[in-house]
Design a protein around this motif. Structure first.
Motif, short mmCIF file in Angstrom:
data_model
loop_
_atom_site.label_atom_id
_atom_site.label_comp_id
_atom_site.label_asym_id
_atom_site.label_seq_id
_atom_site.Cartn_x
_atom_site.Cartn_y
_atom_site.Cartn_z
N CYS A 27 0.98 -1.20 -0.15
CA CYS A 27 0.12 -0.02 0.03
C CYS A 27 0.83 1.18 0.02
CB CYS A 27 -0.94 -0.09 1.36
SG CYS A 27 -1.93 1.50 1.50
N ASN A 28 0.56 2.13 -1.14
CA ASN A 28 1.33 3.33 -1.07
C ASN A 28 0.52 4.81 -0.64
OD1 ASN A 28 -0.16 3.77 -3.14
ND2 ASN A 28 1.30 4.20 -4.89
N CYS A 52 -2.49 5.74 -1.67
CA CYS A 52 -3.24 6.61 -2.83
C CYS A 52 -4.68 6.85 -2.70
CB CYS A 52 -2.91 5.99 -4.15
SG CYS A 52 -3.88 4.28 -4.26
N LEU A 53 -5.27 6.16 -1.74
CA LEU A 53 -6.65 6.07 -1.66
C LEU A 53 -7.65 5.71 -2.64
CD1 LEU A 53 -6.87 9.54 0.60
CD2 LEU A 53 -6.30 7.12 1.44
N CYS A 105 -8.50 3.01 -3.13
CA CYS A 105 -9.66 2.26 -2.76
C CYS A 105 -11.01 2.63 -1.92
CB CYS A 105 -8.87 1.03 -1.66
SG CYS A 105 -8.01 2.06 -0.60
N CYS A 159 -7.48 -1.38 -6.52
CA CYS A 159 -6.07 -0.98 -5.91
C CYS A 159 -5.11 -1.38 -7.09
CB CYS A 159 -5.78 -1.86 -4.87
SG CYS A 159 -4.24 -1.61 -4.20
S1 SF4 Z 1 -5.62 1.80 -3.34
FE1 SF4 Z 1 -6.00 1.65 -1.03
S2 SF4 Z 1 -4.77 -0.15 -0.58
FE2 SF4 Z 1 -4.43 0.07 -2.63
S3 SF4 Z 1 -2.31 1.39 -2.55
FE3 SF4 Z 1 -4.12 2.91 -2.75
S4 SF4 Z 1 -4.66 3.27 -0.48
FE4 SF4 Z 1 -3.32 1.48 -0.46
#
Ligand code: SF4
Ligand code: SF4
Length: 163
Positions: free
Chosen positions: A11-12, A14-15, A17, A134
Protein backbone atom coordinates in the motif's frame (compact mmCIF):
# COMPACT_ATOMS: atom_id res chain seq x y z
CA UNK A 1 -14.17 -19.12 1.59
CA UNK A 2 -12.48 -16.03 0.13
CA UNK A 3 -11.64 -13.12 2.43
CA UNK A 4 -10.40 -9.56 2.01
CA UNK A 5 -6.69 -9.83 2.79
CA UNK A 6 -4.38 -6.83 3.11
CA UNK A 7 -0.71 -6.79 2.10
CA UNK A 8 0.36 -3.67 3.96
CA UNK A 9 3.80 -3.63 2.32
CA UNK A 10 2.16 -2.96 -1.06
CA UNK A 11 0.00 0.00 0.00
CA UNK A 12 1.28 3.47 -0.97
CA UNK A 13 -1.65 5.38 0.50
CA UNK A 14 -3.10 6.55 -2.83
CA UNK A 15 -6.69 6.22 -1.48
CA UNK A 16 -7.97 4.77 -4.76
CA UNK A 17 -9.69 2.03 -2.74
CA UNK A 18 -11.65 4.56 -0.70
CA UNK A 19 -12.86 6.31 -3.89
CA UNK A 20 -13.81 2.97 -5.48
CA UNK A 21 -15.68 1.99 -2.32
CA UNK A 22 -17.71 5.21 -2.33
CA UNK A 23 -18.46 4.87 -6.06
CA UNK A 24 -19.61 1.25 -5.65
CA UNK A 25 -22.04 2.32 -2.92
CA UNK A 26 -23.35 5.39 -4.77
CA UNK A 27 -26.44 5.61 -6.95
CA UNK A 28 -24.41 6.77 -9.95
CA UNK A 29 -21.66 4.13 -9.49
CA UNK A 30 -19.07 6.76 -10.43
CA UNK A 31 -16.45 8.55 -8.32
CA UNK A 32 -17.69 12.01 -9.35
CA UNK A 33 -21.28 10.97 -8.62
CA UNK A 34 -20.28 9.55 -5.24
CA UNK A 35 -18.62 12.87 -4.33
CA UNK A 36 -21.75 14.77 -5.35
CA UNK A 37 -23.93 12.33 -3.39
CA UNK A 38 -21.51 12.61 -0.42
CA UNK A 39 -21.20 8.82 -0.16
CA UNK A 40 -18.68 7.90 2.56
CA UNK A 41 -15.98 5.27 2.10
CA UNK A 42 -16.27 2.10 4.15
CA UNK A 43 -12.50 1.63 4.10
CA UNK A 44 -10.10 3.69 6.15
CA UNK A 45 -6.46 4.13 5.11
CA UNK A 46 -4.63 5.10 8.28
CA UNK A 47 -1.11 6.50 8.62
CA UNK A 48 1.03 4.40 10.99
CA UNK A 49 4.73 5.24 11.43
CA UNK A 50 4.97 6.68 7.93
CA UNK A 51 3.14 3.75 6.34
CA UNK A 52 -0.42 3.64 4.99
CA UNK A 53 -2.57 0.87 6.39
CA UNK A 54 -5.91 0.02 4.74
CA UNK A 55 -8.46 -1.09 7.30
CA UNK A 56 -11.91 -2.55 6.80
CA UNK A 57 -14.18 -5.17 8.36
CA UNK A 58 -12.66 -8.65 8.63
CA UNK A 59 -16.08 -10.36 8.36
CA UNK A 60 -15.09 -12.38 11.43
CA UNK A 61 -16.09 -16.01 11.93
CA UNK A 62 -17.53 -15.10 15.33
CA UNK A 63 -18.33 -11.39 14.93
CA UNK A 64 -18.37 -9.36 18.13
CA UNK A 65 -20.52 -6.78 16.35
CA UNK A 66 -23.25 -9.36 15.68
CA UNK A 67 -23.19 -10.50 19.33
CA UNK A 68 -23.44 -6.88 20.46
CA UNK A 69 -26.29 -5.86 18.17
CA UNK A 70 -29.46 -5.84 20.25
CA UNK A 71 -31.94 -5.42 17.38
CA UNK A 72 -30.53 -8.24 15.26
CA UNK A 73 -29.81 -5.84 12.40
CA UNK A 74 -26.16 -6.89 12.24
CA UNK A 75 -25.97 -10.42 10.85
CA UNK A 76 -23.50 -12.79 9.25
CA UNK A 77 -24.78 -14.49 6.10
CA UNK A 78 -23.90 -18.17 6.49
CA UNK A 79 -23.69 -18.65 2.71
CA UNK A 80 -21.40 -15.74 1.82
CA UNK A 81 -19.77 -15.01 5.19
CA UNK A 82 -20.65 -11.32 4.77
CA UNK A 83 -21.39 -9.41 7.98
CA UNK A 84 -23.74 -6.49 7.40
CA UNK A 85 -26.47 -4.43 9.02
CA UNK A 86 -28.05 -3.72 5.63
CA UNK A 87 -30.78 -5.66 3.85
CA UNK A 88 -31.76 -7.68 6.90
CA UNK A 89 -35.25 -7.94 8.35
CA UNK A 90 -34.40 -5.99 11.49
CA UNK A 91 -33.17 -2.42 11.09
CA UNK A 92 -30.18 -0.63 12.56
CA UNK A 93 -31.22 1.94 15.17
CA UNK A 94 -27.83 3.60 15.57
CA UNK A 95 -27.16 2.55 19.17
CA UNK A 96 -23.40 2.11 18.34
CA UNK A 97 -23.07 -1.12 20.34
CA UNK A 98 -21.37 -2.70 17.31
CA UNK A 99 -18.90 0.18 17.12
CA UNK A 100 -17.99 -0.38 20.77
CA UNK A 101 -17.65 -4.15 20.25
CA UNK A 102 -15.57 -4.31 17.06
CA UNK A 103 -11.92 -4.87 18.00
CA UNK A 104 -10.73 -3.40 14.68
CA UNK A 105 -12.58 -0.10 14.76
CA UNK A 106 -14.00 -1.18 11.42
CA UNK A 107 -17.46 0.32 11.92
CA UNK A 108 -18.15 4.04 11.84
CA UNK A 109 -21.14 6.27 12.31
CA UNK A 110 -22.83 7.11 8.98
CA UNK A 111 -22.21 10.84 8.46
CA UNK A 112 -25.82 11.68 7.59
CA UNK A 113 -28.00 8.76 8.76
CA UNK A 114 -28.38 7.32 12.25
CA UNK A 115 -27.00 3.93 11.27
CA UNK A 116 -23.70 2.12 11.64
CA UNK A 117 -21.58 2.05 8.48
CA UNK A 118 -19.29 -0.80 7.54
CA UNK A 119 -17.86 -2.80 4.65
CA UNK A 120 -20.47 -5.10 3.13
CA UNK A 121 -17.84 -6.66 0.85
CA UNK A 122 -19.78 -5.14 -2.06
CA UNK A 123 -22.69 -7.59 -1.79
CA UNK A 124 -23.69 -8.76 -5.25
CA UNK A 125 -20.30 -8.08 -6.85
CA UNK A 126 -17.99 -10.98 -7.61
CA UNK A 127 -14.90 -8.95 -6.71
CA UNK A 128 -15.15 -6.10 -4.16
CA UNK A 129 -14.59 -2.65 -5.70
CA UNK A 130 -11.53 -1.87 -3.53
CA UNK A 131 -9.81 -5.05 -4.69
CA UNK A 132 -10.52 -4.30 -8.33
CA UNK A 133 -9.34 -0.68 -8.01
CA UNK A 134 -6.13 -1.01 -6.01
CA UNK A 135 -3.26 -0.45 -8.46
CA UNK A 136 -0.79 -2.17 -6.15
CA UNK A 137 -2.72 -5.34 -5.31
CA UNK A 138 -2.55 -4.33 -1.64
CA UNK A 139 -6.10 -5.56 -1.05
CA UNK A 140 -6.76 -9.07 -2.29
CA UNK A 141 -9.89 -11.23 -2.30
CA UNK A 142 -8.46 -14.71 -1.91
CA UNK A 143 -8.72 -17.93 0.04
CA UNK A 144 -6.95 -17.43 3.37
CA UNK A 145 -4.75 -20.49 2.74
CA UNK A 146 -3.65 -19.08 -0.62
CA UNK A 147 -2.60 -15.80 1.02
CA UNK A 148 -0.78 -17.67 3.80
CA UNK A 149 0.94 -19.96 1.27
CA UNK A 150 2.26 -17.01 -0.73
CA UNK A 151 3.46 -15.30 2.44
CA UNK A 152 5.20 -18.52 3.56
CA UNK A 153 6.94 -18.83 0.19
CA UNK A 154 8.25 -15.25 0.46
CA UNK A 155 9.43 -15.83 4.03
CA UNK A 156 11.18 -19.05 3.00
CA UNK A 157 12.87 -17.27 0.09
CA UNK A 158 14.07 -14.50 2.41
CA UNK A 159 15.42 -17.04 4.90
CA UNK A 160 17.23 -19.00 2.21
CA UNK A 161 18.82 -15.78 0.92
CA UNK A 162 20.23 -15.11 4.41
CA UNK A 163 21.96 -18.50 4.64
S1 SF4 B 1 -5.80 1.63 -3.38
FE1 SF4 B 1 -5.92 1.63 -1.13
S2 SF4 B 1 -4.86 -0.22 -0.53
FE2 SF4 B 1 -4.33 0.14 -2.65
S3 SF4 B 1 -2.45 1.33 -2.53
FE3 SF4 B 1 -4.09 2.80 -2.64
S4 SF4 B 1 -4.56 3.28 -0.53
FE4 SF4 B 1 -3.37 1.41 -0.52
S1 SF4 C 1 -17.28 -5.18 12.15
FE1 SF4 C 1 -15.57 -5.79 13.46
S2 SF4 C 1 -16.37 -7.42 14.77
FE2 SF4 C 1 -17.84 -7.15 13.09
S3 SF4 C 1 -17.24 -8.69 11.59
FE3 SF4 C 1 -16.19 -6.76 11.04
S4 SF4 C 1 -14.18 -6.84 12.04
FE4 SF4 C 1 -15.49 -8.42 12.99
Amino acid sequence: MKQLMIDVRRCNGCLTCTLACAAAHSLSKTIVGAMAEKVPSRIQVLPVKGKAVPLMCRHCEEPACVDACMTGAMRKDPATGIVTNEGNEQTCVGCWMCIMACPYGAITQHPTKKVALKCDRCQGREIPACVEACPNNAIQFVEVDTFAGERAKKAAAALSAET
